[in-house]
Write a protein that holds these residues in place. Structure first.
Motif, mmCIF file in Angstrom:
data_model
loop_
_atom_site.group_PDB
_atom_site.id
_atom_site.type_symbol
_atom_site.label_atom_id
_atom_site.label_comp_id
_atom_site.label_asym_id
_atom_site.label_seq_id
_atom_site.Cartn_x
_atom_site.Cartn_y
_atom_site.Cartn_z
ATOM 1 N N SER A 24 0.802 -1.226 0.000
ATOM 2 C CA SER A 24 0.000 0.000 0.000
ATOM 3 C C SER A 24 0.833 1.274 0.000
ATOM 4 N N GLY A 25 1.966 1.271 0.701
ATOM 5 C CA GLY A 25 2.823 2.448 0.686
ATOM 6 C C GLY A 25 3.311 2.754 -0.723
ATOM 7 N N ILE A 26 3.632 1.691 -1.462
ATOM 8 C CA ILE A 26 4.077 1.853 -2.846
ATOM 9 C C ILE A 26 2.927 2.307 -3.731
ATOM 10 N N ALA A 27 1.757 1.718 -3.555
ATOM 11 C CA ALA A 27 0.604 2.112 -4.370
ATOM 12 C C ALA A 27 0.259 3.580 -4.169
ATOM 13 N N LEU A 28 0.271 4.041 -2.922
ATOM 14 C CA LEU A 28 -0.038 5.446 -2.641
ATOM 15 C C LEU A 28 0.981 6.374 -3.295
ATOM 16 N N ALA A 29 2.244 5.962 -3.327
ATOM 17 C CA ALA A 29 3.286 6.794 -3.932
ATOM 18 C C ALA A 29 3.188 6.792 -5.458
ATOM 19 N N VAL A 30 2.985 5.624 -6.053
ATOM 20 C CA VAL A 30 2.989 5.525 -7.511
ATOM 21 C C VAL A 30 1.738 6.160 -8.121
ATOM 22 N N THR A 31 0.608 6.090 -7.447
ATOM 23 C CA THR A 31 -0.582 6.752 -7.987
ATOM 24 C C THR A 31 -0.381 8.270 -8.056
ATOM 25 N N GLN A 32 0.393 8.813 -7.147
ATOM 26 C CA GLN A 32 0.708 10.241 -7.221
ATOM 27 C C GLN A 32 1.632 10.542 -8.402
ATOM 28 N N VAL A 33 2.557 9.609 -8.701
ATOM 29 C CA VAL A 33 3.405 9.770 -9.883
ATOM 30 C C VAL A 33 2.542 9.751 -11.139
#
Length: 402
Positions: free
Chosen positions: A105-114
């Protein structure tokens, strides 16, 4: 594979010999699978997610808008900085128009912002944090298979209906575990239940004894495991060793993958209540897809795999209908088009990016009830999509007009 982009396949091989010269010269449309290939969540993503996306691309015909389709893959190693740099490079210089899976989830939250920054698309199937369509929503991302709100809603409500209103949480100390605990706590309290306590443990821990003693000493009727992957499996094994179930407490899994149940074995997992978006043996359509998938992977698909396939197919249909890979035009087409396939019936993508579909409460079978290696779940109840997911009236997503 670590932190290196891999051109997994140019699946336009079928029909490549007959493509026009113009199509051959056209730049490929690239779909990225950013996943955990070798870490603690690889059984919930990894090879399964890669295969599912490849199958969708192949079934679509290997090309879209007369351009070849390609799939690229990277292992994010469960490191947000690796995931962000990979996603940015894919979007900016590798021609990737959509990234799928994004377990952790930490990665998903970061990549969706990218994806938002680069005006590309990200579809989340591996991760569950409901923040992805709440305060972390973006106009460029879709949360497809499941989320922590729906998981907690199904499992907590079912156990509360059985009179189990006193809860204790054993929570893996990372973003997804926190989200599971927060959503389940709210649902327990909304139903006049009580949380006797909670403890957070490092996801790398192998000794859960101190945490189990706290759970055992609590007056709670339910000990809820808020975690995923190896973290969850190890915690459930520790609970069995400490005899939590034998002491009268009900052990609940707030996210239980089919692969988790298989790894634990029915002797350990039997009777557990869980909520899921997909089960391979649900109906003829799920069985047909699952047979094809199992021939390639060696196991039936779980909800992440099924969501990876379904969402990739939905994306490609939207690109074709929109006549472009422009992110906002494709997102608009995806939102306006219902999803009807083996994964979901009348699924719909809301303005917050949540794909709304039915969810299912299952119970793990006993060894005596099972007729085969993967015959592991029996249906308890079906929850309509509108009841399963967080209502828009409670949303903190700035895209939602309350």
């Amino acid at each position: 594979m670590k932190n290196k982009l891999m051109l997994l396949s140019c699946v336009a091989a079928v029909g490549a010999m007959t493509m026009s010269a113009g199509a051959q010269d056209a730049a490929p449309v690239r779909i990225g699978v950013l996943t955990d290939v070798s870490g603690q969540f690889s059984h919930e993503a990894g090879e399964g997610s890669i295969t599912a996306v490849k199958m969708a691309v192949e079934d679509f015909g290997g090309k879209v808008l007369d351009r070849p389709l390609e799939v690229v893959v990277a292992d994010h190693q469960n490191k947000p900085e690796v995931a962000v740099s990979t996603a940015r490079e894919w979007y900016e210089s590798q021609g990737v128009t959509m990234i799928n899976n994004l377990i952790n989830s930490g990665i998903a939250l970061a990549v969706t912002q990218v994806a938002k920054d680069e005006d590309r698309i990200a579809i989340v199937n591996g991760s569950g944090s409901s923040r992805l369509t709440n305060d972390g929503c973006t106009p460029n991302s879709i949360h497809y298979s499941y989320d922590t709100y729906a998981l907690a809603n199904g499992t907590a409500n079912q156990l509360i209906l059985q009179g189990m209103k006193n809860w204790f949480f054993l929570t893996a100390d990372y973003a997804f575990g926190h989200a599971l605990e927060a959503d389940a706590t709210q649902i327990v309290k909304d139903n006049d239940g009580e949380v006797s306590g909670s403890v957070r443990y490092p996801i790398e821990t192998s000794d859960h004894s101190a945490f189990m003693l706290q759970a055992q000493a609590s007056p709670a009727q339910v000990v809820a495991m808020a975690g995923s992957g190896t973290t969850f499996i190890n915690a459930v094994k520790s609970a069995a060793e400490f005899g939590l179930a034998a002491s009268g407490k009900t052990v609940a899994g707030l996210l239980v993958w089919d692969t988790d149940v298989h790894s634990l074995g029915l002797e350990t997992a039997q009777g557990m209540i869980l909520t899921n978006a997909f089960y391979w043996d649900r109906d003829d359509a799920t069985r047909a897809f699952s047979k094809r998938f199992e021939e390639r992977v060696g196991r039936p698909p779980h909800m992440g795999d099924a969501g990876d396939y379904s969402s990739t197919m939905h994306y490609l249909k939207a690109v074709e209908a929109a006549g472009t890979t422009d992110a906002q035009k494709v997102m608009a087409k995806m939102r306006e088009t219902p999803i009807n396939d083996f994964f979901a019936k009348n699924g719909k993508i809301r303005e917050d990016g949540r794909m709304v579909h039915d969810m299912y409460v299952y119970q793990v079978k006993t060894p005596a009830e099972s007729t085969g290696e993967w015959d592991i779940l029996k249906l308890v109840t079906t929850i309509s999509g509108d009841d399963a997911f967080r209502p828009l009236s409670e949303s903190q997503c700035p895209l939602v007009k309350n």
